[in-house]
Design a protein around this motif. Structure first.
Motif, PDB file in Angstrom:
ATOM      1  N   TYR A 140      -9.542  27.968 -13.660  1.00  0.00           N
ATOM      2  CA  TYR A 140     -10.466  27.301 -12.722  1.00  0.00           C
ATOM      3  C   TYR A 140     -11.752  26.916 -13.450  1.00  0.00           C
ATOM      4  O   TYR A 140     -12.310  25.838 -13.231  1.00  0.00           O
TER       5      TYR A 140
ATOM      6  N   ARG B 119     -13.142  31.625   2.086  1.00  0.00           N
ATOM      7  CA  ARG B 119     -12.505  30.305   2.074  1.00  0.00           C
ATOM      8  C   ARG B 119     -11.178  30.328   2.821  1.00  0.00           C
ATOM      9  O   ARG B 119     -10.556  31.385   2.992  1.00  0.00           O
TER      10      ARG B 119
ATOM     11  N   GLY C 215      -6.936  37.763 -11.214  1.00  0.00           N
ATOM     12  CA  GLY C 215      -7.541  36.658 -10.475  1.00  0.00           C
ATOM     13  C   GLY C 215      -7.993  37.102  -9.101  1.00  0.00           C
ATOM     14  O   GLY C 215      -8.511  38.216  -8.927  1.00  0.00           O
TER      15      GLY C 215
ATOM     16  N   SER D 145     -16.019  28.362  -8.588  1.00  0.00           N
ATOM     17  CA  SER D 145     -15.842  28.948  -7.262  1.00  0.00           C
ATOM     18  C   SER D 145     -15.793  27.841  -6.207  1.00  0.00           C
ATOM     19  O   SER D 145     -15.067  27.938  -5.218  1.00  0.00           O
TER      20      SER D 145
ATOM     21  N   ASP E 277      -5.929  35.837  -6.190  1.00  0.00           N
ATOM     22  CA  ASP E 277      -4.789  35.663  -5.279  1.00  0.00           C
ATOM     23  C   ASP E 277      -3.459  35.864  -5.988  1.00  0.00           C
ATOM     24  O   ASP E 277      -2.447  35.311  -5.577  1.00  0.00           O
ATOM     25  N   ILE E 278      -3.468  36.637  -7.062  1.00  0.00           N
ATOM     26  CA  ILE E 278      -2.218  36.786  -7.823  1.00  0.00           C
ATOM     27  C   ILE E 278      -1.188  37.566  -6.998  1.00  0.00           C
ATOM     28  O   ILE E 278      -0.037  37.149  -6.870  1.00  0.00           O
TER      29      ILE E 278
ATOM     30  N   ARG F 243     -21.026  34.600  -4.375  1.00  0.00           N
ATOM     31  CA  ARG F 243     -19.675  34.256  -4.862  1.00  0.00           C
ATOM     32  C   ARG F 243     -18.623  35.059  -4.088  1.00  0.00           C
ATOM     33  O   ARG F 243     -17.564  34.538  -3.752  1.00  0.00           O
TER      34      ARG F 243
HETATM   35  O1  C5P Z   1     -12.637  35.466 -12.375  1.00  0.00           O
HETATM   36  P1  C5P Z   1     -13.616  34.377 -12.642  1.00  0.00           P
HETATM   37  O2  C5P Z   1     -15.026  34.741 -12.276  1.00  0.00           O
HETATM   38  O3  C5P Z   1     -13.536  33.866 -14.044  1.00  0.00           O
HETATM   39  O4  C5P Z   1     -13.164  33.170 -11.694  1.00  0.00           O
HETATM   40  C1  C5P Z   1     -13.958  32.036 -11.500  1.00  0.00           C
HETATM   41  C2  C5P Z   1     -13.736  31.516 -10.086  1.00  0.00           C
HETATM   42  O5  C5P Z   1     -12.420  30.998  -9.965  1.00  0.00           O
HETATM   43  C3  C5P Z   1     -13.864  32.572  -8.981  1.00  0.00           C
HETATM   44  O6  C5P Z   1     -15.157  32.675  -8.441  1.00  0.00           O
HETATM   45  C4  C5P Z   1     -12.870  32.138  -7.931  1.00  0.00           C
HETATM   46  O7  C5P Z   1     -13.489  31.333  -6.977  1.00  0.00           O
HETATM   47  C5  C5P Z   1     -11.874  31.283  -8.689  1.00  0.00           C
HETATM   48  N1  C5P Z   1     -10.577  31.931  -8.818  1.00  0.00           N
HETATM   49  C6  C5P Z   1      -9.694  31.836  -7.750  1.00  0.00           C
HETATM   50  N2  C5P Z   1      -8.434  32.342  -7.862  1.00  0.00           N
HETATM   51  C7  C5P Z   1      -8.054  32.976  -8.973  1.00  0.00           C
HETATM   52  C8  C5P Z   1      -8.947  33.139 -10.046  1.00  0.00           C
HETATM   53  C9  C5P Z   1     -10.217  32.611  -9.935  1.00  0.00           C
HETATM   54  O8  C5P Z   1     -10.030  31.267  -6.732  1.00  0.00           O
HETATM   55  N3  C5P Z   1      -6.790  33.456  -9.055  1.00  0.00           N
END
Ligand code: C5P
Length: 230
Positions: free
Chosen positions: A40, A189, A131, A102, A133-134, A182
């Protein structure tokens, strides 16, 4: 059974240490480590660089589809993200990129694109993937799911000392505010919000040192693999 091992899914809020812990677990297991947040972040970075805009889902999906995505393996278990041959590292940690990632992660088309890429990367197993939503969306059939949590205050304090340790300026109150915003965006969402999968193990690391969290996950891994008889 997957050819390379099981899938360990680690979900949780920003700054909880999913990457640090995930990398250590992957290293101990000889598994690959994949941070889906980086994907992302990479798309958000590209959108900022090209002025593509951060609101238009269709345009962002077209941009994502036009890029050559690669995940070259570095020296550790973690794969880097490379876009059109450019390896991205420090760029992805920028504050503007955190915020933008985000934002674009709210969009249904962007999420679907990412899910496809993430499933392809992890399908054979032998992977620790972290992540939001894994366990709920990308691999609802992951053999081991962890939901890692910690209070916003603990996460902000860790982030502050981490930055100061790197000789950078860090303001605790500002970082805490950013983390709370965040969290609200990621959990509130409509599309695949951050939430614990029903069958995920909940680990609260507010007062738990990192190595204890790693040990707890490795123990859950052993039990799970025994249960699965693999
Ligand atoms: O984990 P990280 O802070 O690097 O992720 C950046 C952004 O990507 C998160 O704030 C989130 O909104 C989004 N994200 C997501 N689903 C994921 C991983 C990250 O929505 N599986």
């Amino acid at each position: 059974m997957r050819s390379d091992g099981i899938i360990v899914a680690i979900d949780g809020p920003a700054g909880v240490g999913k990457s640090t812990v995930g990398k250590l677990v992957a290293g101990r297991l000889g598994y690959r480590f994949i941070s889906t947040g980086k994907m992302y972040r990479a798309l958000a970075w590209k959108a900022l660089e090209t002025g593509a805009g951060l609101e238009d889902d269709e345009k962002l999906v077209a941009l994502a589809g036009s890029l050559k995505w690669e995940f070259p393996r570095g020296s550790g278990p973690e794969a880097d993200v490379s876009l059109d041959g450019r390896r991205l590292a420090l760029e992805l940690a920028e504050e503007r990129v955190s915020k933008a990632s985000s934002g674009i992660a709210r969009l249904a088309g962007v999420r679907l694109f990412m899910r496809g890429m993430q499933r392809e990367a992890g399908l054979n197993g032998g992977v620790v993937m972290e992540g939001r939503d894994i366990g709920t969306n990308v691999f609802p059939d992951a053999e081991l799911k962890i939901y890692l949590d910690a209070s916003p205050q603990a996460r902000a304090a860790r982030r502050t000392s981490q930055l100061r340790g790197q000789g950078l300026e860090a303001d605790y109150a500002q970082i805490l505010d950013f983390i709370i915003k965040r969290d609200a965006q990621d959990s509130g969402r409509k599309n695949n919000p951050l939430k614990k999968a029903e069958d995920a193990f909940y680990l609260d690391s507010t007062v738990m040192p990192r190595d204890k969290v790693v040990d707890a996950i490795l123990e859950l891994f052993r039990t799970r693999v025994e249960d699965l008889k693999i």
